[in-house]
Design an enzyme around this catalytic site. Structure first.
Site, short mmCIF file in Angstrom:
data_model
loop_
_atom_site.label_atom_id
_atom_site.label_comp_id
_atom_site.label_asym_id
_atom_site.label_seq_id
_atom_site.Cartn_x
_atom_site.Cartn_y
_atom_site.Cartn_z
N HIS A 97 0.83 -1.23 0.00
CA HIS A 97 0.00 0.00 0.00
C HIS A 97 0.86 1.26 0.00
CE1 HIS A 97 -3.26 -2.74 1.35
NE2 HIS A 97 -2.32 -3.24 2.12
N SER A 143 14.65 21.15 -17.52
CA SER A 143 13.46 21.95 -17.78
C SER A 143 13.87 23.23 -18.49
CB SER A 143 12.77 22.28 -16.46
OG SER A 143 12.01 23.47 -16.58
N LYS A 190 15.98 21.43 -12.44
CA LYS A 190 15.29 20.17 -12.69
C LYS A 190 16.12 19.13 -13.41
CE LYS A 190 11.03 19.76 -12.87
NZ LYS A 190 9.96 19.13 -12.15
N GLU A 201 9.38 7.79 -17.65
CA GLU A 201 8.01 8.26 -17.87
C GLU A 201 7.51 7.88 -19.26
OE1 GLU A 201 7.37 12.44 -16.31
OE2 GLU A 201 9.48 12.15 -15.90
#
Ligand code: ARG
Length: 457
Positions: free
Chosen positions: A155, A276, A282, A289
């Site tokens: 979980h 970025s 970043k 992804e």
């Protein structure tokens, strides 16, 4: 004129050419198409179905076309519809009359079934090799991290301590199962359909076993209708590809979480991250992804072909031409995904101290505390209750179980003795899990050794 133009009074509308032509995508099967035709022509000659001299000319001509395809010298013609008629047209342009005998005893329906089967076999083998590379990288990370303690989760809540090696070996199992699925897809494709003709076989005495032997197929198809209308082997490939992508995607999701500032379990190599355009600080895990995102495409390809196939009466229908783009897209997405994922994983740096620190927070040794009490005669359900109260007490005091003194512990239950502190250390929690499949370092070493053997099978 079209190769099938005899019964037509008009040529097709140019809109039609654009719409029904498949050459833009089935040219990828040029090698399979030509190799298949060489085997077919060889057999036609051997059987005396066409003159040997014509068979020889055809084979030579096809070899020349194949060399030119490989050299990028062929211009495909949209009005020749597909790879099959393109090759036949070019062959006849080059060798004349003999070229017109190639299609004896054959239909494009069994020809295209042959080509996709050959292409699917190649794709399965390629994928298997890529999975082997990935499995090797996983094994080597596992081997280096037998005692790298980390928190195991359920979980997304800290549950019990495990090791990075153990976690990696879970993925080993997943990708080894994927390899088995691609082997099964290979076997499904490894059946030779030529001789099915358009749907009802052929009147010529073809030697189907000989063609299978020339092309390295394990068997021949047993029913001509099924031979031209079966695409189950592509669905098997797409299912195997979908499952592999799902496994990659889960792995990516974990790496993305582990790469966050909140976790900091892993540092991805700069070569597989991007920055970025506005936020100078970043470093984004784009590869992971994208693989997670592209998993959806492959599921879509599987669904597309299932949907194409579900309403088709026997035997061949043109709907089936829609099989190839879905299959090629899934194959390409999978190959690219596996390649870049393996490279990225190989260059990840795991932060052992951070993982280990993460394991000691969150009461991951609470189950072991209950087990300690059970070993000293307390019933598990009672022990669970006592440790639950201990945890609540610690939460109030902002402490971990091991921050308590023996006196404090004894106040909850007299069974606790000085050895409890050793017994509940993270290392000892992991080492006590010594059954096959569990995270104790010597058990994981066994799993790695066995894994190497299973990989070699
Ligand atoms: N381009 C077709 C396909 O990919 C080849 C088979 C066509 N057969 C036919 N009778 N039109 O399915």
């Amino acid at each position: 004129m079209k190769l099938w133009g005899g019964r037509f009074a008009k040529s097709t509308d140019h809109l039609m050419d654009d719409f029904h032509s498949s050459i833009s995508f089935d040219q990828r099967m040029a090698e399979e198409d030509i190799t298949g035709s060489i085997a077919h022509a060889t057999m036609l000659g051997e059987q005396g179905i066409i003159p040997q001299a014509d068979a020889d000319k055809i084979v030579d001509g096809l070899k020349g076309i194949l060399a030119d395809v490989e050299a990028g010298k062929i211009e495909w013609m949209v009005d020749a519809e597909d790879i099959h008629m393109n090759v036949e047209t070019i062959l006849t342009q080059r060798i004349g009359e003999a070229g017109k005998r190639l299609h004896t005893g054959r239909s494009r329906n069994d020809q295209v079934a042959l080509d996709v089967r050959m292409y699917a076999k190649k794709a399965c083998r390629e994928t298997e090799e890529m999975l082997n590379d990935l499995l090797e990288v996983i094994l080597s990370i596992a081997q280096d991290n037998l005692d790298t303690i980390m928190p195991g989760y359920t979980h997304m809540q800290k549950a019990q301590p495990i090791t990075l090696a153990h976690h990696m070996m879970a993925y080993f199992e997943m990708f080894l199962r994927d390899r088995r699925r691609f082997r099964a897809a290979f076997d499904a494709a490894d059946v030779m359909p030529l001789g099915s003709g358009a749907l009802a076989g052929t009147t010529y005495p073809l030697n189907r076993e000989r063609v299978a032997e020339l092309l390295g197929f394990a068997d021949i198809t047993q029913n001509s209708l099924d031979g031209v209308s079966d695409r189950d082997f592509l669905l098997d490939f797409l299912h195997a590809a979908s499952t592999t992508m799902m496994h990659l995607s889960r792995f990516c999701e974990e790496l993305i979480i582990w790469n966050t500032n909140e976790f900091r379990f892993v540092e991805m190599d700069d070569a597989y991250a991007t920055g970025s355009s506005i936020m100078p600080q970043k470093k984004n895990p784009d590869v992971a992804e994208l693989i997670r995102g592209k998993t959806g495409r492959v599921y879509g390809d599987l669904m597309a072909l299932f949907t194409v196939m579900k309403g088709i009466p026997l035997a061949y229908n043109k709907d089936m031409q829609e099989d190839k783009e879905a299959f090629f897209d899934a194959r390409d997405t999978l190959v690219k995904g596996l390649t870049v994922f393996t490279a990225m994983l190989r260059t990840c740096t795991f932060r052992r101290e951070v993982m280990e620190r993460g394991a000691s927070g969150g009461f991951t040794n609470a189950t072991d505390a209950a087990d300690y009490m059970v070993k000293h005669g307390v019933a598990f359900r009672d022990a669970h209750e006592v440790v639950g109260r201990l945890v609540a007490h610690c939460l109030n005091e902002n402490k971990a179980l091991l921050d308590l003194t023996l006196e404090e512990l004894k106040a909850f239950h007299p069974v606790f003795e000085a050895d409890v502190f050793d017994d509940l250390s993270m290392l000892s929690c992991v080492q006590k899990r010594r059954i096959p499949g569990a995270p104790a370092p010597d058990m994981v070493q066994m799993a790695i050794d066995l894994g190497r053997k299973r990989m070699a099978e």
